[in-house]
Design a protein around this motif. Structure first.
Motif, PDB file in Angstrom:
ATOM      1  N   LEU A  36       0.949  -1.122   0.074  1.00  0.00           N
ATOM      2  CA  LEU A  36       0.033   0.094   0.021  1.00  0.00           C
ATOM      3  C   LEU A  36       1.145   1.358  -0.237  1.00  0.00           C
ATOM      4  N   VAL A  37       0.393   2.172  -0.660  1.00  0.00           N
ATOM      5  CA  VAL A  37       0.947   3.633  -0.746  1.00  0.00           C
ATOM      6  C   VAL A  37       0.042   4.332  -0.142  1.00  0.00           C
ATOM      7  N   ILE A  75      -2.083  10.809  -8.956  1.00  0.00           N
ATOM      8  CA  ILE A  75      -0.839  10.122  -8.758  1.00  0.00           C
ATOM      9  C   ILE A  75      -1.024   8.658  -9.249  1.00  0.00           C
ATOM     10  N   ALA A  76      -1.961   7.817  -8.811  1.00  0.00           N
ATOM     11  CA  ALA A  76      -2.132   6.752  -9.193  1.00  0.00           C
ATOM     12  C   ALA A  76      -2.571   6.564 -10.797  1.00  0.00           C
ATOM     13  N   ARG A  77      -2.909   7.504 -11.588  1.00  0.00           N
ATOM     14  CA  ARG A  77      -2.904   7.161 -13.011  1.00  0.00           C
ATOM     15  C   ARG A  77      -1.468   7.465 -13.570  1.00  0.00           C
ATOM     16  N   HIS A  78      -0.690   8.209 -13.193  1.00  0.00           N
ATOM     17  CA  HIS A  78       0.650   8.296 -13.826  1.00  0.00           C
ATOM     18  C   HIS A  78       1.535   7.123 -13.037  1.00  0.00           C
ATOM     19  N   PHE A  79       1.307   6.697 -11.877  1.00  0.00           N
ATOM     20  CA  PHE A  79       2.013   5.583 -11.254  1.00  0.00           C
ATOM     21  C   PHE A  79       1.928   4.169 -12.340  1.00  0.00           C
ATOM     22  N   ALA A  80       0.764   4.088 -12.906  1.00  0.00           N
ATOM     23  CA  ALA A  80       0.310   2.973 -13.658  1.00  0.00           C
ATOM     24  C   ALA A  80       1.173   3.012 -14.919  1.00  0.00           C
ATOM     25  N   LYS A  81       1.762   4.220 -15.425  1.00  0.00           N
ATOM     26  CA  LYS A  81       2.755   4.364 -16.477  1.00  0.00           C
ATOM     27  C   LYS A  81       4.114   3.982 -16.214  1.00  0.00           C
ATOM     28  N   ARG A  87       1.381  -3.756 -10.508  1.00  0.00           N
ATOM     29  CA  ARG A  87       0.463  -2.554 -10.834  1.00  0.00           C
ATOM     30  C   ARG A  87      -0.480  -2.543 -10.138  1.00  0.00           C
ATOM     31  N   SER A  88      -0.949  -3.504  -9.110  1.00  0.00           N
ATOM     32  CA  SER A  88      -2.184  -3.571  -8.319  1.00  0.00           C
ATOM     33  C   SER A  88      -1.819  -2.913  -7.003  1.00  0.00           C
ATOM     34  N   THR A  89      -0.543  -2.076  -6.777  1.00  0.00           N
ATOM     35  CA  THR A  89      -0.324  -1.630  -5.516  1.00  0.00           C
ATOM     36  C   THR A  89      -1.380  -0.772  -5.378  1.00  0.00           C
ATOM     37  N   ARG A  90      -1.994  -0.688  -3.973  1.00  0.00           N
ATOM     38  CA  ARG A  90      -3.112   0.245  -3.756  1.00  0.00           C
ATOM     39  C   ARG A  90      -2.497   1.594  -3.281  1.00  0.00           C
ATOM     40  N   PHE A  91      -3.470   2.563  -3.114  1.00  0.00           N
ATOM     41  CA  PHE A  91      -3.298   3.842  -2.797  1.00  0.00           C
ATOM     42  C   PHE A  91      -4.244   4.470  -1.509  1.00  0.00           C
TER      43      PHE A  91
END
Lengths: 314, 314
Positions: B256-257, B274-280, B287-291
């Motif tokens: 988790l972040v 943040i999550a949108r750009h993290f995916a890139k 990829r399934s890391t939660r925020f």
């Protein structure tokens, strides 16, 4: 006396080691990785090899602590493997798979993380409290060990410093699907890619133009002989590694960075080059982070496997 | 019943909390950070405040587990502080300094790491096995918690994801002395810097040109009202944070972040961006890391201090 086994599953061979509890390596051997018959055969082969070795050395079942096994792919703390492309294996539990076949306690991890654990206890990292291992070979991998334990990560991908983004404008894709990963410039393959790009972009004479096959070794050899273009390409490689390691150290801040993998045969010039660029990118308070070369070579994985099963429990 | 204290030393105030061993916060208060009289006065003040509180609540000395203290600067596992600029303190041992004054057991850490520990046990990270906290305020900081323990790092700088290099071509220096750190774009100060640069480089009408003072809050407010230029600047900020977090996750791979700090008041739009750009930028297996958003606000540090002294030992 108790005994433990370290098993390192690679694409072509499985390396195995039988250790005494005090860390002495009693026997070391290899068996072929038979993936062509489907995934299960490997595990039967490993089970047979381990149990056969124990019997051959006259080690009673109750004196075997278990076996620690590494595989080239993400492995979480529970031993779940999430796809191992090289071995044509999908999602499965490596720990349970080998426990049910051997009847022994099993602990599993990513191969780079196991190599890190091996170097920490028995190689270049010996005596350190925390260590980041950087493995430079076909790819760039790594592992972080803290107080005797290697960090697997929740998804089994901790220590993957080859996939830190270095150049977000890179047009070519990394094998992982992203763009601009450290591995694209600093793995053996990446170095050759950079060298070819550089050679194609200029007419400068270079010994690199004469080598029969442009490999990472040829690049280091030409640089060692003073070839300006080879030196320039390596400077770029060191810069990428310096940044990737400095970025990693902002997160895990180890006492020591150990550099291993096939490319680390280049030795001190590689280490010095990395350290020089690390100094540019590292956070000031971590400027004194030490660098060392790995010592166990291809055996790091079996040492790490043994330490995984014999070391302190989580 | 046993009790513990959490102490969070900041630039203007010291936050204190008295906790019951089961985690209940019994009393919470602040005292001014008196740096003007020299470093020692703060520690006398803290010692007096803690011992006075225990006496006032009728807690016997033998029922106090100790105190956990955080400071804005690098602190290693032994409690050594390597320069704390904000508090005009040099190199000293924070643990020993407070142990000798209070007669209590003391454990010390970096303030961002303590906040991470607090959120892990009692806030946004509750129930997770491993967590990366990202603190976005005047600077960008962070902390990594694994199996209930926060990673300080050998030089006390673990979790400093604000100093991951994002743009190696950045001409301006970060406060840390390097160039192109995440903090230069994604801290409250960094966002304002980006917005000013963008405004100066174009004539596009924007509500940002009318605000009496260009702050991070104004930037989020204008973006919330649909201002195109504010949205564009924030997109850049999210991109930087996405990359810095993805790079960090390659190393520590948390479950988790958790996003906290003053700027996290912006809430869900910040998290989603943040999550949108993290995916890139993230490695595929993670990829399934939660925020999640932090929950303890300014109290995270005192909760973390208490958990440092009452939690599992290293």
């Amino acid at each position: 006396m108790k005994y433990g086994f370290g098993v390192d599953i690679g694409g072509t061979t499985v390396k195995l080691g039988c250790f005494r509890q005090d860390g002495a390596l009693l026997k070391q051997w290899e068996i072929p990785t038979r993936t062509e018959l489907g995934g299960d055969v490997i595990f039967d082969d490993i089970s047979g090899a381990v149990l056969g070795c124990a019997e051959g050395l006259g080690i009673a079942r109750q004196d075997v602590l278990g076996l620690g096994v590494g595989i080239p792919g993400p492995v979480d703390d529970g031993g779940n493997v999430n796809c191992c492309v090289n071995l044509k294996l999908g999602v499965f539990n490596l720990r349970q798979t080998l426990e049910s076949r051997t009847g022994l306690a099993v602990r599993a991890g990513n191969d780079a993380n196991l190599a890190a654990l091996g170097e920490y206890y028995d190689g270049g990292g010996r005596g350190s409290q925390s260590m980041l291992m950087v493995t430079i070979g076909t790819g760039v991998g790594g592992g972080f060990v803290w107080n005797g334990r290697v960090l697997n990560g929740f998804h089994g991908v901790a220590g993957e410093l080859g996939h830190v983004t270095i150049d977000r404008n890179e047009p070519e894709r990394c094998t992982c699907g992203k763009f601009g990963c450290a591995e694209q410039y600093a793995s053996a393959t990446g170095m050759v890619r950079l060298a070819k790009q550089r050679l194609a972009a200029c007419d400068t004479p270079s010994a690199l133009r004469q080598v029969p096959e442009l490999t990472a070794k040829a690049l280091f050899d030409c640089a060692g002989a003073g070839d300006a273009l080879a030196l320039e390409v390596l400077e770029r490689v060191y810069d990428v590694l310096g940044q990737a390691i400095a970025d990693s150290c902002c997160i895990c801040d180890p006492e020591l960075v150990v550099v291993g993998g096939g490319v680390s045969k280049a030795g001190q010039p590689l280490l010095d080059g990395i350290a020089r660029h690390f100094a540019k990118y590292c956070f000031h308070a971590a400027r004194s982070t030490r660098f060392a070369l790995a010592k166990l070579g291809n055996n790091a994985g079996i040492y790490g496997g043994f330490r995984l099963i014999s070391g302190r429990e989580p």
